[in-house]
Motif scaffolding. Structure first.
Motif, PDB file in Angstrom:
ATOM      1  N   GLN A  23     -20.730 -92.209 -32.983  1.00  0.00           N
ATOM      2  CA  GLN A  23     -20.201 -93.100 -33.939  1.00  0.00           C
ATOM      3  C   GLN A  23     -18.968 -92.492 -34.241  1.00  0.00           C
ATOM      4  O   GLN A  23     -18.626 -91.569 -35.059  1.00  0.00           O
ATOM      5  N   LYS A  24     -17.755 -93.154 -33.876  1.00  0.00           N
ATOM      6  CA  LYS A  24     -16.521 -92.535 -34.060  1.00  0.00           C
ATOM      7  C   LYS A  24     -15.874 -92.967 -35.386  1.00  0.00           C
ATOM      8  O   LYS A  24     -16.235 -94.118 -35.785  1.00  0.00           O
ATOM      9  N   VAL A  25     -15.272 -92.080 -36.016  1.00  0.00           N
ATOM     10  CA  VAL A  25     -14.622 -92.208 -37.375  1.00  0.00           C
ATOM     11  C   VAL A  25     -13.069 -92.478 -37.199  1.00  0.00           C
ATOM     12  O   VAL A  25     -12.513 -93.245 -37.854  1.00  0.00           O
ATOM     13  N   TYR A  26     -12.557 -91.593 -36.374  1.00  0.00           N
ATOM     14  CA  TYR A  26     -11.100 -91.709 -36.404  1.00  0.00           C
ATOM     15  C   TYR A  26     -10.677 -90.997 -34.901  1.00  0.00           C
ATOM     16  O   TYR A  26     -11.547 -89.990 -34.397  1.00  0.00           O
ATOM     17  N   GLU A  27      -9.583 -91.412 -34.472  1.00  0.00           N
ATOM     18  CA  GLU A  27      -9.238 -90.784 -32.899  1.00  0.00           C
ATOM     19  C   GLU A  27      -7.831 -91.017 -33.079  1.00  0.00           C
ATOM     20  O   GLU A  27      -6.999 -92.015 -33.523  1.00  0.00           O
ATOM     21  N   ASP A  28      -7.114 -89.864 -32.544  1.00  0.00           N
ATOM     22  CA  ASP A  28      -5.663 -89.824 -32.185  1.00  0.00           C
ATOM     23  C   ASP A  28      -5.481 -89.001 -30.776  1.00  0.00           C
ATOM     24  O   ASP A  28      -6.515 -89.115 -30.093  1.00  0.00           O
ATOM     25  N   ASN A  29      -4.218 -88.984 -30.493  1.00  0.00           N
ATOM     26  CA  ASN A  29      -4.058 -88.395 -29.146  1.00  0.00           C
ATOM     27  C   ASN A  29      -4.520 -86.964 -28.863  1.00  0.00           C
ATOM     28  O   ASN A  29      -4.828 -86.489 -27.893  1.00  0.00           O
ATOM     29  N   SER A 128     -27.762 -96.956 -37.964  1.00  0.00           N
ATOM     30  CA  SER A 128     -27.143 -97.877 -38.766  1.00  0.00           C
ATOM     31  C   SER A 128     -26.717 -97.097 -40.004  1.00  0.00           C
ATOM     32  O   SER A 128     -25.652 -97.709 -40.621  1.00  0.00           O
ATOM     33  N   VAL A 129     -27.248 -96.062 -40.512  1.00  0.00           N
ATOM     34  CA  VAL A 129     -26.563 -95.303 -41.440  1.00  0.00           C
ATOM     35  C   VAL A 129     -25.429 -94.699 -41.229  1.00  0.00           C
ATOM     36  O   VAL A 129     -24.551 -94.633 -41.890  1.00  0.00           O
ATOM     37  N   LEU A 130     -25.392 -94.195 -39.972  1.00  0.00           N
ATOM     38  CA  LEU A 130     -24.081 -93.535 -39.657  1.00  0.00           C
ATOM     39  C   LEU A 130     -22.976 -94.387 -39.446  1.00  0.00           C
ATOM     40  O   LEU A 130     -21.952 -93.961 -39.684  1.00  0.00           O
ATOM     41  N   ALA A 131     -23.471 -95.514 -38.904  1.00  0.00           N
ATOM     42  CA  ALA A 131     -22.522 -96.669 -38.811  1.00  0.00           C
ATOM     43  C   ALA A 131     -21.749 -97.019 -40.250  1.00  0.00           C
ATOM     44  O   ALA A 131     -20.433 -97.147 -40.199  1.00  0.00           O
ATOM     45  N   ALA A 132     -22.682 -97.269 -41.182  1.00  0.00           N
ATOM     46  CA  ALA A 132     -22.225 -97.594 -42.363  1.00  0.00           C
ATOM     47  C   ALA A 132     -21.164 -96.580 -42.925  1.00  0.00           C
ATOM     48  O   ALA A 132     -20.498 -96.849 -43.638  1.00  0.00           O
ATOM     49  N   ASN A 133     -21.744 -95.327 -42.986  1.00  0.00           N
ATOM     50  CA  ASN A 133     -20.948 -94.148 -43.349  1.00  0.00           C
ATOM     51  C   ASN A 133     -19.628 -93.953 -42.679  1.00  0.00           C
ATOM     52  O   ASN A 133     -18.673 -93.659 -43.380  1.00  0.00           O
ATOM     53  N   ALA A 134     -19.802 -94.103 -41.199  1.00  0.00           N
ATOM     54  CA  ALA A 134     -18.446 -94.103 -40.507  1.00  0.00           C
ATOM     55  C   ALA A 134     -17.374 -95.180 -41.141  1.00  0.00           C
ATOM     56  O   ALA A 134     -16.165 -94.994 -41.476  1.00  0.00           O
ATOM     57  N   ALA A 135     -17.889 -96.375 -41.370  1.00  0.00           N
ATOM     58  CA  ALA A 135     -17.114 -97.533 -41.863  1.00  0.00           C
ATOM     59  C   ALA A 135     -16.523 -97.098 -43.349  1.00  0.00           C
ATOM     60  O   ALA A 135     -15.351 -97.391 -43.590  1.00  0.00           O
ATOM     61  N   LYS A 136     -17.199 -96.468 -43.967  1.00  0.00           N
ATOM     62  CA  LYS A 136     -16.831 -96.004 -45.387  1.00  0.00           C
ATOM     63  C   LYS A 136     -15.492 -95.202 -45.559  1.00  0.00           C
ATOM     64  O   LYS A 136     -14.574 -95.348 -46.165  1.00  0.00           O
ATOM     65  N   ILE A 137     -15.612 -94.303 -44.544  1.00  0.00           N
ATOM     66  CA  ILE A 137     -14.727 -93.308 -44.189  1.00  0.00           C
ATOM     67  C   ILE A 137     -13.233 -94.041 -43.756  1.00  0.00           C
ATOM     68  O   ILE A 137     -12.276 -93.721 -44.201  1.00  0.00           O
ATOM     69  N   ARG A 138     -13.673 -94.817 -42.691  1.00  0.00           N
ATOM     70  CA  ARG A 138     -12.312 -95.495 -42.068  1.00  0.00           C
ATOM     71  C   ARG A 138     -11.840 -96.429 -43.064  1.00  0.00           C
ATOM     72  O   ARG A 138     -10.554 -96.419 -43.084  1.00  0.00           O
ATOM     73  N   GLN A 139     -12.478 -96.988 -44.119  1.00  0.00           N
ATOM     74  CA  GLN A 139     -11.800 -97.901 -45.024  1.00  0.00           C
ATOM     75  C   GLN A 139     -11.135 -96.931 -45.980  1.00  0.00           C
ATOM     76  O   GLN A 139      -9.866 -97.218 -46.306  1.00  0.00           O
ATOM     77  N   ALA A 140     -11.825 -95.917 -46.369  1.00  0.00           N
ATOM     78  CA  ALA A 140     -10.763 -94.685 -47.179  1.00  0.00           C
ATOM     79  C   ALA A 140      -9.440 -94.387 -46.418  1.00  0.00           C
ATOM     80  O   ALA A 140      -8.609 -94.327 -47.173  1.00  0.00           O
TER      81      ALA A 140
END
Length: 143
Positions: A23-29, A128-140
């Motif tokens: 479940q990815k939250v953020y990625e860069d180079n 589904s919990v991990l996906a929801a938590n990842a979305a919260k961090i991406r939104q922040a």
């Protein structure tokens, strides 16, 4: 003294190659941030460099600057996303120090006053919990 060579078959190397889902939250180079599948608190993420490093003891110093900048960015976003009172950041080097996956990584864990960390028990969190938590961090992160 480093206790071993880098093993390119560790789970994080496989995730980085796309062989195992995460479940990815953020990625860069240079960095990937994923949800910890056995979270010790709501919002527990792992910040992983894309460069092959067993741990901080053998990491190329050029890897560390961008990595720690992402750790900070994620810590700020996770604290906001989970309305946390603080953030625990942990990093382990070699088995006697608690390292169990031998690819450099930082744990970023939002914390609430008076709430202890759950044990790293081996019980996996529902996807589904991990996906929801990842979305919260991406939104922040998006502001």
């Amino acid at each position: 003294m480093n206790s071993g060579a880098y093993d390119s078959d560790n789970i994080f190397a496989k995730i980085l190659r796309g062989e195992i889902p995460a479940q990815k939250v953020y990625e860069d180079n240079s960095t990937l941030v994923i949800m910890d599948v056995m979270p010790q608190a709501e919002g527990h993420v792992l910040v992983i460099p894309k460069a092959a490093s067993r741990n901080i003891l053998d990491a190329d110093p050029a890897t560390l600057g961008p990595l720690i900048a992402v750790v900070q960015k994620i810590a700020i976003a996770a604290q906001e996303a989970f309305d946390a009172d603080g953030v625990t950041i942990m990093q382990f080097n070699e088995a006697p120090a608690g390292q169990s996956v031998f690819h450099l990584h930082f744990h970023v864990i939002p914390r609430r006053e008076g709430v202890p960390l759950r044990p790293h028990s081996g019980k996996m969190e529902d996807g589904s919990v991990l996906a929801a938590n990842a979305a919260k961090i991406r939104q922040a992160l998006a502001g």
